[in-house]
Design an enzyme around this catalytic site. Structure first.
Site, mmCIF file in Angstrom:
data_model
loop_
_atom_site.group_PDB
_atom_site.id
_atom_site.type_symbol
_atom_site.label_atom_id
_atom_site.label_comp_id
_atom_site.label_asym_id
_atom_site.label_seq_id
_atom_site.Cartn_x
_atom_site.Cartn_y
_atom_site.Cartn_z
ATOM 1 N N ARG A 85 -20.603 -25.574 118.049
ATOM 2 C CA ARG A 85 -19.493 -25.070 118.861
ATOM 3 C C ARG A 85 -19.838 -23.756 119.554
ATOM 4 O O ARG A 85 -19.079 -23.276 120.398
ATOM 5 C CB ARG A 85 -18.251 -24.888 117.986
ATOM 6 C CG ARG A 85 -17.758 -26.221 117.420
ATOM 7 C CD ARG A 85 -16.453 -26.074 116.710
ATOM 8 N NE ARG A 85 -15.425 -25.739 117.670
ATOM 9 C CZ ARG A 85 -14.244 -25.218 117.358
ATOM 10 N NH1 ARG A 85 -13.958 -24.971 116.108
ATOM 11 N NH2 ARG A 85 -13.364 -24.933 118.279
ATOM 12 N N CYS A 86 -20.977 -23.169 119.208
ATOM 13 C CA CYS A 86 -21.391 -21.879 119.753
ATOM 14 C C CYS A 86 -22.356 -22.084 120.922
ATOM 15 O O CYS A 86 -23.403 -22.712 120.775
ATOM 16 C CB CYS A 86 -22.072 -21.061 118.646
ATOM 17 S SG CYS A 86 -22.845 -19.550 119.238
ATOM 18 N N GLY A 87 -22.014 -21.528 122.062
ATOM 19 C CA GLY A 87 -22.846 -21.650 123.250
ATOM 20 C C GLY A 87 -24.231 -21.060 123.069
ATOM 21 O O GLY A 87 -25.227 -21.630 123.512
#
Length: 112
Positions: A8-10
């Site tokens: 979920r972390c870019g």
């Protein structure tokens, strides 16, 4: 190589993409689902050359609500990260006896 990843972390996705572009297929550990043990986190911290408190995401809501202003030991901070894995800075790439935090994502290339 082991890659501690939050999809979920870019920044985590970007670091993984950089590795794959270099032909590296690390073992992916989605640490939110596969929470590291105390011993694993101690090992990663030793390879990073960091104190536990330095690996915390201090802007996370859970940090501000439960831990801000607290003076805990390394062992207690590790237990906090196990209880709330969102607190672990990401991504982390581990290769043999070294590790880096992929902030910025290009830092992971330092281990190649």
């Amino acid at each position: 190589m082991k890659f501690y990843h939050n999809p979920r972390c870019g920044k985590s996705r970007e670091a993984l993409k950089l590795l794959k572009e270099k032909g590296v297929e690390p073992e992916i550990v989605q640490y939110i689902k596969q929470v590291p043990t105390h011993a694993e986190l101690e090992d990663v911290l030793q390879k990073l050359g960091m104190k536990a408190e330095d690996l915390l995401r201090k802007n996370e809501k859970v940090f501000k609500e439960l831990y801000k202003g607290k003076n805990l030991s390394d062992s207690e901070w590790i237990e906090a990260m196990i209880a709330e894995p969102k607190l672990i800075e990401r991504p982390i790439l581990v290769k043999e006896d070294k590790a880096v935090v992929g902030r910025p994502p290009e830092k992971v290339l330092d281990l190649l």
